[in-house]
Scaffold this active site. Structure first.
Site, mmCIF file in Angstrom:
data_model
loop_
_atom_site.group_PDB
_atom_site.id
_atom_site.type_symbol
_atom_site.label_atom_id
_atom_site.label_comp_id
_atom_site.label_asym_id
_atom_site.label_seq_id
_atom_site.Cartn_x
_atom_site.Cartn_y
_atom_site.Cartn_z
ATOM 1 N N ASN A 1 7.489 -6.035 -1.071
ATOM 2 C CA ASN A 1 7.567 -4.894 -0.150
ATOM 3 C C ASN A 1 6.166 -4.736 0.426
ATOM 4 O O ASN A 1 5.276 -4.165 -0.220
ATOM 5 C CB ASN A 1 8.012 -3.615 -0.859
ATOM 6 C CG ASN A 1 8.189 -2.464 0.134
ATOM 7 O OD1 ASN A 1 7.718 -2.555 1.276
ATOM 8 N ND2 ASN A 1 8.842 -1.404 -0.281
ATOM 9 N N ALA B 1 3.257 -0.772 4.844
ATOM 10 C CA ALA B 1 2.789 -0.711 6.243
ATOM 11 C C ALA B 1 2.253 -2.052 6.754
ATOM 12 O O ALA B 1 2.262 -2.303 7.967
ATOM 13 C CB ALA B 1 1.730 0.372 6.385
ATOM 14 N N GLU C 1 11.694 -10.339 1.466
ATOM 15 C CA GLU C 1 11.094 -9.077 1.931
ATOM 16 C C GLU C 1 12.037 -7.926 1.602
ATOM 17 O O GLU C 1 13.221 -7.997 1.921
ATOM 18 C CB GLU C 1 10.873 -9.178 3.445
ATOM 19 C CG GLU C 1 10.319 -7.907 4.068
ATOM 20 C CD GLU C 1 10.169 -8.027 5.585
ATOM 21 O OE1 GLU C 1 10.389 -9.134 6.148
ATOM 22 O OE2 GLU C 1 9.844 -7.003 6.208
ATOM 23 N N ARG D 1 5.883 12.215 -2.715
ATOM 24 C CA ARG D 1 5.918 12.726 -1.345
ATOM 25 C C ARG D 1 7.079 12.085 -0.593
ATOM 26 O O ARG D 1 7.533 11.013 -0.953
ATOM 27 C CB ARG D 1 4.632 12.357 -0.591
ATOM 28 C CG ARG D 1 3.367 12.777 -1.259
ATOM 29 C CD ARG D 1 2.605 13.800 -0.444
ATOM 30 N NE ARG D 1 1.530 14.377 -1.230
ATOM 31 C CZ ARG D 1 0.307 13.848 -1.323
ATOM 32 N NH1 ARG D 1 0.003 12.776 -0.644
ATOM 33 N NH2 ARG D 1 -0.607 14.418 -2.056
ATOM 34 N N HIS E 1 12.566 -3.493 1.625
ATOM 35 C CA HIS E 1 12.112 -2.167 2.024
ATOM 36 C C HIS E 1 13.062 -1.118 1.460
ATOM 37 O O HIS E 1 14.285 -1.326 1.446
ATOM 38 C CB HIS E 1 12.092 -2.027 3.553
ATOM 39 C CG HIS E 1 11.134 -2.959 4.192
ATOM 40 N ND1 HIS E 1 9.770 -2.728 4.196
ATOM 41 C CD2 HIS E 1 11.321 -4.143 4.816
ATOM 42 C CE1 HIS E 1 9.175 -3.739 4.801
ATOM 43 N NE2 HIS E 1 10.092 -4.612 5.185
ATOM 44 N N TYR F 1 11.989 8.137 1.004
ATOM 45 C CA TYR F 1 11.785 7.104 -0.015
ATOM 46 C C TYR F 1 12.446 7.403 -1.359
ATOM 47 O O TYR F 1 12.296 6.615 -2.297
ATOM 48 C CB TYR F 1 10.282 6.862 -0.209
ATOM 49 C CG TYR F 1 9.591 6.393 1.064
ATOM 50 C CD1 TYR F 1 9.964 5.195 1.661
ATOM 51 C CD2 TYR F 1 8.589 7.153 1.663
ATOM 52 C CE1 TYR F 1 9.356 4.762 2.827
ATOM 53 C CE2 TYR F 1 7.964 6.729 2.831
ATOM 54 C CZ TYR F 1 8.352 5.529 3.404
ATOM 55 O OH TYR F 1 7.750 5.091 4.560
ATOM 56 N N ARG G 1 14.057 3.658 12.062
ATOM 57 C CA ARG G 1 12.945 4.614 12.052
ATOM 58 C C ARG G 1 12.143 4.489 13.355
ATOM 59 O O ARG G 1 12.693 4.177 14.397
ATOM 60 C CB ARG G 1 12.104 4.392 10.791
ATOM 61 C CG ARG G 1 12.938 4.592 9.509
ATOM 62 C CD ARG G 1 12.115 4.458 8.256
ATOM 63 N NE ARG G 1 11.029 5.441 8.228
ATOM 64 C CZ ARG G 1 10.002 5.386 7.381
ATOM 65 N NH1 ARG G 1 9.921 4.393 6.502
ATOM 66 N NH2 ARG G 1 9.054 6.313 7.406
ATOM 67 N N PRO H 1 0.790 -1.231 0.000
ATOM 68 C CA PRO H 1 0.000 0.000 0.000
ATOM 69 C C PRO H 1 0.823 1.282 0.000
ATOM 70 O O PRO H 1 1.855 1.372 0.667
ATOM 71 C CB PRO H 1 -0.820 -0.102 1.294
ATOM 72 C CG PRO H 1 -0.081 -1.066 2.151
ATOM 73 C CD PRO H 1 0.562 -2.047 1.193
ATOM 74 N N ASN H 2 0.340 2.232 -0.761
ATOM 75 C CA ASN H 2 0.869 3.600 -0.867
ATOM 76 C C ASN H 2 2.166 3.699 -1.661
ATOM 77 O O ASN H 2 2.634 4.809 -1.913
ATOM 78 C CB ASN H 2 1.067 4.238 0.524
ATOM 79 C CG ASN H 2 -0.249 4.417 1.250
ATOM 80 O OD1 ASN H 2 -1.201 4.950 0.681
ATOM 81 N ND2 ASN H 2 -0.335 3.948 2.480
#
Ligand code: CA2
Length: 145
Positions: free
Chosen positions: A76, A79, A100, A20, A102, A25, A109, A12-13
């Site tokens: 990925n 969230a 996995e 943004r 990221h 990112y 973070r 998601p996103n």
């Protein structure tokens, strides 16, 4: 013979990449990252299919169906990394390896990002190398086929 096709899933996103929060990112759009993934896949002689979803259930379904067509998954989970037992269970249920990835280093973070349910079912985790995380993930997936 092992299937040479690899499924790349963006959670998601991630469709917002490049628009943004570039300090976290990066400035590449999802389309640009996908182009890099496809270019490396071509170089390595691999077939890749890339999908993005904002929907947890859709990601679960794609993981469940993946073994019919693919030899490995690069995921990925975004969230859902930190919340989704459903994704963890789907990864555990399929007999092909999941890697996995990221973009940011989730261990540097906020506290809530440090735990990954997905990591408990994945072969391994690549985190913090920007868009390169996907390319490292592709090389790792190639080794798993
Ligand atoms: O670093 C990663 O790749 C993450 O999986 C990205 C997720 C985050 O929730 C994970 O903790 C780490 C967030 C993806 C959202 O991406 C955006 C991109 C641009 C603007 C807003 C969100």
């Amino acid at each position: 013979m092992a299937k040479k096709k690899i499924l790349v899933l963006h959670g998601p996103n991630l469709n917002l990449l490049g628009k943004r929060q570039p300090e976290i990112y990066g400035r590449l759009t999802l389309q640009q990252i996908n182009a890099q993934i496809r270019a490396l896949a071509k170089e390595l002689g691999l077939n890749v299919e890339v999908r993005q979803s904002n929907d947890e259930g859709e990601l679960v379904t794609w993981i469940q169906q993946a073994p019919k067509e693919f030899g490995a998954i690069i995921l990925n989970p975004a969230a859902y990394t930190h919340t989704s037992i459903a994704l963890k269970d789907a990864i555990s249920a399929v007999e092909i390896p999941t890697i996995e990835v990221h973009i940011s280093n989730i261990h540097k973070r906020e506290e809530f990002r440090k735990h990954s349910f997905v990591a408990e079912a994945a072969v391994g985790q690549i985190t913090g190398f920007g868009a390169q995380s996907y390319l490292l993930g592709l090389r790792a997936a190639a080794q798993q086929l």
